[in-house]
Design an enzyme around this catalytic site. Structure first.
Site, mmCIF file in Angstrom:
data_model
loop_
_atom_site.group_PDB
_atom_site.id
_atom_site.type_symbol
_atom_site.label_atom_id
_atom_site.label_comp_id
_atom_site.label_asym_id
_atom_site.label_seq_id
_atom_site.Cartn_x
_atom_site.Cartn_y
_atom_site.Cartn_z
ATOM 1 N N ILE A 291 51.353 41.923 37.321
ATOM 2 C CA ILE A 291 51.698 40.986 38.397
ATOM 3 C C ILE A 291 53.430 40.399 38.264
ATOM 4 O O ILE A 291 54.074 40.501 38.858
ATOM 5 C CB ILE A 291 51.229 39.459 38.154
ATOM 6 C CG1 ILE A 291 49.452 39.807 38.152
ATOM 7 C CG2 ILE A 291 51.608 38.506 39.254
ATOM 8 C CD1 ILE A 291 48.625 38.458 38.002
ATOM 9 N N GLY A 292 53.465 40.292 36.751
ATOM 10 C CA GLY A 292 55.057 39.742 36.651
ATOM 11 C C GLY A 292 55.396 40.266 35.073
ATOM 12 O O GLY A 292 54.585 40.363 34.217
ATOM 13 N N GLY B 48 58.810 39.717 32.296
ATOM 14 C CA GLY B 48 60.093 38.883 32.106
ATOM 15 C C GLY B 48 60.457 38.944 30.548
ATOM 16 O O GLY B 48 59.545 39.522 29.868
ATOM 17 N N GLY C 14 57.352 38.000 28.440
ATOM 18 C CA GLY C 14 56.210 38.917 28.258
ATOM 19 C C GLY C 14 55.791 39.309 29.574
ATOM 20 O O GLY C 14 56.600 39.409 30.348
ATOM 21 N N THR C 15 54.469 39.505 29.571
ATOM 22 C CA THR C 15 53.829 40.356 30.776
ATOM 23 C C THR C 15 52.727 39.388 31.200
ATOM 24 O O THR C 15 52.213 38.787 30.541
ATOM 25 C CB THR C 15 53.429 41.581 30.577
ATOM 26 O OG1 THR C 15 54.451 42.244 29.768
ATOM 27 C CG2 THR C 15 53.124 42.416 31.714
ATOM 28 N N LYS D 48 48.109 36.782 30.427
ATOM 29 C CA LYS D 48 49.488 36.636 30.024
ATOM 30 C C LYS D 48 49.732 37.257 28.599
ATOM 31 O O LYS D 48 48.871 36.839 27.556
ATOM 32 C CB LYS D 48 50.044 34.972 29.991
ATOM 33 C CG LYS D 48 51.418 35.009 29.641
ATOM 34 C CD LYS D 48 51.828 33.404 29.711
ATOM 35 C CE LYS D 48 52.051 32.829 31.083
ATOM 36 N NZ LYS D 48 52.711 31.439 30.624
ATOM 37 N N ASP E 126 57.437 20.804 33.374
ATOM 38 C CA ASP E 126 58.124 21.984 34.204
ATOM 39 C C ASP E 126 57.441 21.973 35.622
ATOM 40 O O ASP E 126 57.167 23.143 36.144
ATOM 41 C CB ASP E 126 58.062 23.031 33.444
ATOM 42 C CG ASP E 126 59.028 24.110 33.759
ATOM 43 O OD1 ASP E 126 60.010 23.720 34.378
ATOM 44 O OD2 ASP E 126 59.065 25.158 33.369
HETATM 45 O O1 3AM Z 1 56.448 37.171 39.074
HETATM 46 P P1 3AM Z 1 56.037 36.316 40.249
HETATM 47 O O2 3AM Z 1 56.717 35.093 40.726
HETATM 48 O O3 3AM Z 1 55.572 36.997 41.320
HETATM 49 O O4 3AM Z 1 53.236 33.389 39.679
HETATM 50 C C1 3AM Z 1 53.662 34.129 38.373
HETATM 51 C C2 3AM Z 1 54.581 35.171 38.299
HETATM 52 O O5 3AM Z 1 54.698 35.739 39.486
HETATM 53 C C3 3AM Z 1 52.215 35.084 38.002
HETATM 54 O O6 3AM Z 1 52.881 35.981 37.013
HETATM 55 C C4 3AM Z 1 54.174 35.928 37.233
HETATM 56 C C5 3AM Z 1 54.901 35.808 35.952
HETATM 57 O O7 3AM Z 1 54.759 34.511 35.482
HETATM 58 N N1 3AM Z 1 51.091 34.421 37.336
HETATM 59 C C6 3AM Z 1 51.075 33.516 36.350
HETATM 60 N N2 3AM Z 1 49.845 33.142 36.070
HETATM 61 C C7 3AM Z 1 49.030 33.723 37.107
HETATM 62 C C8 3AM Z 1 47.830 33.306 37.333
HETATM 63 N N3 3AM Z 1 47.039 32.862 36.522
HETATM 64 C C9 3AM Z 1 49.884 34.549 37.982
HETATM 65 N N4 3AM Z 1 49.375 35.175 38.966
HETATM 66 C C10 3AM Z 1 47.978 35.018 39.175
HETATM 67 N N5 3AM Z 1 47.216 34.197 38.406
#
Ligand code: 3AM
Length: 419
Positions: free
Chosen positions: A149-150, A152, A155-156, A172, A262
């Site tokens: 999904i993301g 940075g 991490g991932t 995560k 945050d």
């Molecule tokens: O990179 P974007 O903004 O598209 O929204 C969070 C972010 O997306 C998503 O993971 C990316 C990096 O933080 N994210 C974090 N927790 C999540 C969750 N529980 C999630 N997406 C879906 N469910």
């Protein structure tokens, strides 16, 4: 003829002595460098042309055990310098063969590297806290990963399904060798484990896999509020619905003496059914009877409350200020002072500034008053989450199911841009 021979001889002598002295100088400097490798560098000064690497994982373990921070320095061959992260990630796993392939270090250095690797294998760089918090078991067997999904610096985050039940989860993954990221993730695990609520992204499980910390949580299939704000325009009833849900989450956290620290649209996640939940508890702080206020300046500049900028003691109401900024984001598509640098924002807010709507007359009196109550500079006069839940703007909110078309439209816009 004699003159020509003398000139040629002189030229040869000069050239040869230059060649000789250059090589002698190189030889001496190499010998000096090799002897310097085994010394620990003092302060910030390091031996020239020697690339030294702090083995963070090991020093982290020493810190966790409350010992004096112990730095280990790993010399790498100057020409074969690898990216620091890659070396750290591979270090405990490299075989001698792989090592020579990746590093091609000269003999005394590879010997040193091997010693460090063996030490790292004997004492895996895992802080005690992580071991205490996480579950035993093999997450790779329990979950099947589907997509990332993301990604940075942190991490991932990836989407996965629980193999036994087919239930969707988000995972995560943070490297423990990345000290600050893993500390935030451990804090997040601690906060999430102790605080479950319908308006918080809920904790499922956590694991340690090699040098990675895995946080398994509820999967939010609707993306973030930030995406919705960027792609669509919210009506007042929808802004009120998001506000009610977030304030319920904040009210719960604050009743448990937790400050999120945050709150921003990126950290408010949605589901396609319209559910709204607060996420990302890495910076959250647990207040206690002994420490009922905090002072450290954490958060994201545009959303930070004045008492944080002015280094005063602060409490849960900093989240209310941040939510007021989210309110402006929902109306205008971006936080106030977006075009200014974070330093200017800090100066503006510290010196008495109060963010305002650009076109207040286009909004209802209730919405303006709601934002006014959130963005009250004086912490004591700022409303609490519980009080704001009684505000007429919030009580007039639409049901969350009305957010679904907005979330779907956002996903369609984003997908159409990707293809
Ligand atoms: O990179 P974007 O903004 O598209 O929204 C969070 C972010 O997306 C998503 O993971 C990316 C990096 O933080 N994210 C974090 N927790 C999540 C969750 N529980 C999630 N997406 C879906 N469910």
């Amino acid at each position: 003829m004699e003159g020509v021979c003398a000139a040629a001889f002189t030229a040869f002598t000069v050239a040869y002595s230059g060649y000789f002295f250059t090589h002698l100088a190189r030889h001496i400097s190499r010998a000096w460098r090799e002897s310097a490798l085994w010394k620990r560098p003092k302060g910030r000064k390091m031996p020239s042309k020697v690339y030294l690497l702090q083995l963070q994982g090991l020093s982290m373990q020493h810190q966790a055990e409350g010992q004096r921070q112990h730095l280990l320095w790993l010399p790498l061959h100057p020409r074969k310098r690898l990216k620091r992260r890659k070396v750290l990630m591979n270090l405990p796993l490299l075989s001698a063969q792989a090592q020579s392939k990746h590093h091609q270090a000269p003999p005394p250095l590879s010997w040193h590297l091997q010693e460090l690797q063996q030490k790292a294998l004997k004492e895996p760089p895992v802080p005690k806290l992580a071991k205490m918090l996480v579950s035993e078991g093999d997450p790779e067997a329990e979950y099947t990963e589907l997509e990332t999904i993301g990604k940075g610096g942190f991490g991932t985050v990836c989407m996965a399904v629980e193999t036994a039940t087919g239930e969707e989860v988000a995972i995560k993954k943070i490297s423990l060798l990345q000290e600050s990221g893993s500390e935030l993730c451990l804090n997040e695990i601690q906060v999430m484990r102790g605080n479950k609520h319908a308006n918080l992204v809920n904790y499922v499980d956590s694991y340690l896999l090699d040098e990675e910390l895995w946080l398994v949580m509820e999967y939010m299939d609707g993306g973030s509020l930030h995406d919705v704000i960027r792609e669509t325009r919210l009506a007042e009833g929808e802004i009120a619905a998001v506000s009610r849900e977030c304030l319920q989450g904040l009210d719960f956290l604050h009743s448990k003496q937790v400050i999120h620290r945050d709150v921003k649209s990126h950290n408010i996640l949605l589901r396609l059914d319209g559910s709204v939940k607060l996420a990302d508890f890495g910076l959250a702080a647990q207040l206690t009877a002994e420490q009922s206020k905090r002072r450290s300046a954490v958060g994201t500049t545009y959303w930070m409350a004045p008492e944080i900028f002015t280094r005063k003691l602060y409490g849960p109401k900093v989240d209310i200020w941040s939510f007021g900024i989210v309110g402006i984001e929902m109306v205008e598509g971006a936080p106030p002072y977006r075009m200014k640098t974070s330093r200017t924002v800090q100066e503006l807010i510290s010196s008495g500034g109060r963010p305002k709507l650009q076109k207040p007359r286009q909004q209802s009196a209730w919405l303006r008053d709601f934002l006014h109550c959130c963005l009250e500079r004086d912490e004591d006069r700022r409303w609490s989450a519980q009080e704001l839940l009684q505000h007429p703007f919030v009580t007039s909110a639409k049901p969350t199911s009305e957010l679904t078309p907005l979330i779907m439209a956002t996903q369609q816009f984003m997908a159409s841009r990707r293809y």
